[in-house]
Design a protein around this motif. Structure first.
Motif, PDB file in Angstrom:
ATOM      1  N   TYR A  43       0.802  -1.202   0.000  1.00 31.62           N
ATOM      2  CA  TYR A  43       0.000   0.000   0.000  1.00 31.62           C
ATOM      3  C   TYR A  43       0.855   1.280   0.000  1.00 31.62           C
ATOM      4  CZ  TYR A  43      -2.341   3.649   2.628  1.00 31.62           C
ATOM      5  OH  TYR A  43      -2.773   4.849   3.069  1.00 31.62           O
ATOM      6  N   ALA A  44       2.142   1.129   0.319  1.00 37.42           N
ATOM      7  CA  ALA A  44       3.046   2.282   0.315  1.00 37.42           C
ATOM      8  C   ALA A  44       4.412   1.861  -0.211  1.00 37.42           C
ATOM      9  CB  ALA A  44       3.184   2.866   1.728  1.00 37.42           C
ATOM     10  N   GLU A  45       5.147   2.861  -0.705  1.00 38.53           N
ATOM     11  CA  GLU A  45       6.540   2.673  -1.110  1.00 38.53           C
ATOM     12  C   GLU A  45       7.430   3.424  -0.141  1.00 38.53           C
ATOM     13  OE1 GLU A  45       7.742   2.926  -5.647  1.00 38.53           O
ATOM     14  OE2 GLU A  45       6.122   4.319  -5.171  1.00 38.53           O
ATOM     15  N   ARG A  46       8.556   2.843   0.215  1.00 33.31           N
ATOM     16  CA  ARG A  46       9.509   3.538   1.076  1.00 33.31           C
ATOM     17  C   ARG A  46      10.782   3.855   0.295  1.00 33.31           C
ATOM     18  NH1 ARG A  46      11.553  -0.064   5.537  1.00 33.31           N
ATOM     19  NH2 ARG A  46      10.740   1.174   7.244  1.00 33.31           N
ATOM     20  N   PHE A  47      11.118   5.144   0.275  1.00 34.02           N
ATOM     21  CA  PHE A  47      12.413   5.585  -0.232  1.00 34.02           C
ATOM     22  C   PHE A  47      13.283   5.743   1.009  1.00 34.02           C
ATOM     23  CE2 PHE A  47      11.089   6.492  -4.596  1.00 34.02           C
ATOM     24  CZ  PHE A  47       9.714   6.538  -4.447  1.00 34.02           C
ATOM     25  N   LEU A  50      17.511   8.353   3.574  1.00 40.33           N
ATOM     26  CA  LEU A  50      17.894   9.373   2.599  1.00 40.33           C
ATOM     27  C   LEU A  50      18.897  10.393   3.112  1.00 40.33           C
ATOM     28  CD1 LEU A  50      14.308  10.003   1.163  1.00 40.33           C
ATOM     29  CD2 LEU A  50      16.135   8.645   0.138  1.00 40.33           C
ATOM     30  N   PRO A  93      10.794  20.927   2.785  1.00 44.87           N
ATOM     31  CA  PRO A  93       9.618  21.787   2.580  1.00 44.87           C
ATOM     32  C   PRO A  93       8.341  21.002   2.816  1.00 44.87           C
ATOM     33  CG  PRO A  93      10.541  21.152   0.473  1.00 44.87           C
ATOM     34  CD  PRO A  93      11.482  20.625   1.522  1.00 44.87           C
ATOM     35  N   LEU A  94       7.365  21.642   3.464  1.00 43.65           N
ATOM     36  CA  LEU A  94       6.129  20.944   3.810  1.00 43.65           C
ATOM     37  C   LEU A  94       5.002  21.202   2.824  1.00 43.65           C
ATOM     38  CD1 LEU A  94       6.192  21.182   7.705  1.00 43.65           C
ATOM     39  CD2 LEU A  94       6.872  19.306   6.196  1.00 43.65           C
ATOM     40  N   ASN A  95       5.304  21.919   1.761  1.00 48.52           N
ATOM     41  CA  ASN A  95       4.273  22.125   0.746  1.00 48.52           C
ATOM     42  C   ASN A  95       4.895  22.184  -0.643  1.00 48.52           C
ATOM     43  OD1 ASN A  95       1.615  22.350  -0.045  1.00 48.52           O
ATOM     44  ND2 ASN A  95       1.514  24.571   0.230  1.00 48.52           N
TER      45      ASN A  95
ATOM     46  N   ILE B  66      11.251   8.649   2.942  1.00 52.73           N
ATOM     47  CA  ILE B  66       9.985   9.174   2.423  1.00 52.73           C
ATOM     48  C   ILE B  66       9.104   7.975   2.106  1.00 52.73           C
ATOM     49  CG2 ILE B  66       8.862  10.409   0.524  1.00 52.73           C
ATOM     50  CD1 ILE B  66      11.306  12.257   0.427  1.00 52.73           C
ATOM     51  N   TYR B  67       7.898   7.990   2.666  1.00 55.24           N
ATOM     52  CA  TYR B  67       6.910   6.960   2.344  1.00 55.24           C
ATOM     53  C   TYR B  67       5.919   7.575   1.360  1.00 55.24           C
ATOM     54  CZ  TYR B  67       8.092   4.030   6.469  1.00 55.24           C
ATOM     55  OH  TYR B  67       8.699   3.245   7.417  1.00 55.24           O
ATOM     56  N   ARG B  68       5.699   6.885   0.283  1.00 54.07           N
ATOM     57  CA  ARG B  68       4.706   7.324  -0.705  1.00 54.07           C
ATOM     58  C   ARG B  68       3.492   6.419  -0.549  1.00 54.07           C
ATOM     59  NH1 ARG B  68       7.004   8.896  -6.208  1.00 54.07           N
ATOM     60  NH2 ARG B  68       7.120  10.833  -4.994  1.00 54.07           N
ATOM     61  N   ALA B  69       2.395   6.978  -0.063  1.00 53.14           N
ATOM     62  CA  ALA B  69       1.241   6.160   0.301  1.00 53.14           C
ATOM     63  C   ALA B  69       0.054   6.453  -0.604  1.00 53.14           C
ATOM     64  CB  ALA B  69       0.848   6.428   1.756  1.00 53.14           C
ATOM     65  N   GLY B  70      -0.624   5.405  -0.976  1.00 49.95           N
ATOM     66  CA  GLY B  70      -1.869   5.550  -1.717  1.00 49.95           C
ATOM     67  C   GLY B  70      -3.003   5.862  -0.764  1.00 49.95           C
ATOM     68  N   ILE B  92       5.391  12.934   8.797  1.00 48.63           N
ATOM     69  CA  ILE B  92       5.112  14.339   8.497  1.00 48.63           C
ATOM     70  C   ILE B  92       4.709  14.435   7.026  1.00 48.63           C
ATOM     71  CG2 ILE B  92       6.047  16.681   8.416  1.00 48.63           C
ATOM     72  CD1 ILE B  92       7.996  14.404  10.537  1.00 48.63           C
ATOM     73  N   PRO B  93       3.461  14.852   6.757  1.00 48.26           N
ATOM     74  CA  PRO B  93       3.005  14.912   5.364  1.00 48.26           C
ATOM     75  C   PRO B  93       3.751  16.006   4.608  1.00 48.26           C
ATOM     76  CG  PRO B  93       1.406  15.953   6.808  1.00 48.26           C
ATOM     77  CD  PRO B  93       2.454  15.353   7.699  1.00 48.26           C
ATOM     78  N   LEU B  94       4.104  15.724   3.362  1.00 49.69           N
ATOM     79  CA  LEU B  94       4.908  16.670   2.584  1.00 49.69           C
ATOM     80  C   LEU B  94       4.067  17.535   1.654  1.00 49.69           C
ATOM     81  CD1 LEU B  94       8.117  14.555   1.884  1.00 49.69           C
ATOM     82  CD2 LEU B  94       7.707  16.309   3.630  1.00 49.69           C
ATOM     83  N   ASN B  95       2.764  17.376   1.729  1.00 49.68           N
ATOM     84  CA  ASN B  95       1.917  18.247   0.906  1.00 49.68           C
ATOM     85  C   ASN B  95       0.610  18.573   1.632  1.00 49.68           C
ATOM     86  OD1 ASN B  95       1.477  19.815  -1.345  1.00 49.68           O
ATOM     87  ND2 ASN B  95       0.601  18.150  -2.565  1.00 49.68           N
ATOM     88  N   ARG B  96       0.715  18.682   2.950  1.00 46.54           N
ATOM     89  CA  ARG B  96      -0.424  19.040   3.789  1.00 46.54           C
ATOM     90  C   ARG B  96      -1.588  18.055   3.639  1.00 46.54           C
ATOM     91  NH1 ARG B  96      -0.389  23.876   6.136  1.00 46.54           N
ATOM     92  NH2 ARG B  96      -2.631  24.213   5.992  1.00 46.54           N
ATOM     93  N   ALA B 139      -3.563   6.803   4.940  1.00 47.23           N
ATOM     94  CA  ALA B 139      -3.618   8.059   4.188  1.00 47.23           C
ATOM     95  C   ALA B 139      -5.017   8.209   3.610  1.00 47.23           C
ATOM     96  CB  ALA B 139      -2.583   8.037   3.071  1.00 47.23           C
ATOM     97  N   ASP B 144       3.164  11.936  -0.160  1.00 53.33           N
ATOM     98  CA  ASP B 144       4.443  11.557   0.435  1.00 53.33           C
ATOM     99  C   ASP B 144       4.516  12.012   1.888  1.00 53.33           C
ATOM    100  OD1 ASP B 144       5.187  10.542  -2.005  1.00 53.33           O
ATOM    101  OD2 ASP B 144       6.620  12.131  -2.479  1.00 53.33           O
ATOM    102  N   LEU B 146       7.401  12.374   5.137  1.00 52.13           N
ATOM    103  CA  LEU B 146       8.722  12.200   5.713  1.00 52.13           C
ATOM    104  C   LEU B 146       8.569  11.341   6.963  1.00 52.13           C
ATOM    105  CD1 LEU B 146      11.633  13.417   5.112  1.00 52.13           C
ATOM    106  CD2 LEU B 146      11.313  14.467   7.351  1.00 52.13           C
TER     107      LEU B 146
END
Lengths: 172, 172
Positions: A43-47, A50, A93-95, B66-70, B92-96, B139, B144, B146
């Motif tokens: 359900y998620a990808e982890r990078f 970093l 950055p948070l946005n 960074i976790y990218r979640a659907g 911490i969400p990277l796009n609010r 989510a 994404d 952090l």
């Protein structure tokens, strides 16, 4: 101060890449999909992993803050550089707002002829390695940043400042 | 498992606040302007020291990913809880983007009658205290995050899992 500099000169920013930023710290982004792994039942990808968070010196710990920064207009005259000798400092950055990362390699004093300005792409953050001379955050848009830096057990301030004696401008 | 639970029940999320989240960890946000200080010659505000990053146990270090979640659709059936006994874990969400934080107080086994679901407001992140049972990231929008969690020197996995025996749904 290295080679003599003309009394006024300008610097242009270059796109932030991991290769270009080598020696200054880490780029925090998702530009290496080959390093991503599936987690949480797909359900998620982890990078993963970093940045090298380097805050343990002399009993230090990682401190998490949010910096709310106003926008800077370009061209910008650089007046001050700073460095943190005992800890890394990450800005995320948070946005997805973009910012400039202005740095000089670690040295006893900043070698101004080695100044570099990196422009982030939306979604990129950086982690400055300890000792790297840098300009305070140059936000090109207003916004919030997650900052991960070192707190010392005695709250001793780890910030050397150096004024920029020449007239140096970042043009774009 | 605490008090016996009916075979099927539902849980509704509540807004995430620092007071409500006490005992589970930290809320990472800018909701305390009284704690902000001006920095960088007044050009930025710092909301300082928002989370207790607890990753040093047994030679551990803070790892940044960074976790990218659907997106998850509600209602959601909870099937699994997990906990990290030796480290905190911050999202911490990277796009609010907003998400649900589903938690149970630390205990040997999760007490399902003490399940809570918190819904973040745009811009809020959380730091789960170590040992807190929690559902994997829920989510509500794709995006994404952090993540700041503990890496052990030997990369030992610190994750206990517990299936949810009853039929528990998060309704909204």
């Amino acid at each position: 101060m290295g080679n003599p500099q003309p009394p006024r000169w300008t610097l242009n920013s270059e796109p932030l890449t991991a290769a270009g930023f080598m020696g200054f710290g880490d780029v925090i982004d998702t530009n290496r999909p080959d390093l991503a792994t599936l987690i949480n039942q797909g359900y998620a990808e982890r990078f993963g992993d970093l940045a090298r968070i380097d805050t343990a010196h002399a009993g230090g710990r990682p401190m998490i803050s949010i910096y709310r920064a106003g926008p800077c207009a370009l061209p910008l005259r650089l007046r001050l550089l700073e460095r943190h000798r005992w800890g890394s400092q990450a800005f995320i950055p948070l946005n997805r707002q973009v910012f400039l990362v202005i740095v000089v390699p670690p040295d006893a004093e900043p070698q101004l002829d080695r100044l570099r300005a990196f422009r982030t792409a939306p979604g990129q953050g950086v982690n400055l390695a300890r000792g790297v001379w840098h300009h305070p955050l140059v936000a090109l848009e207003a916004g919030d940043y997650l900052v991960i830096e070192r707190a010392a057990p005695d709250l001793a301030v780890d910030c050397d400042e150096q004024s920029v004696p020449s007239e140096v401008w970042v043009e774009r």
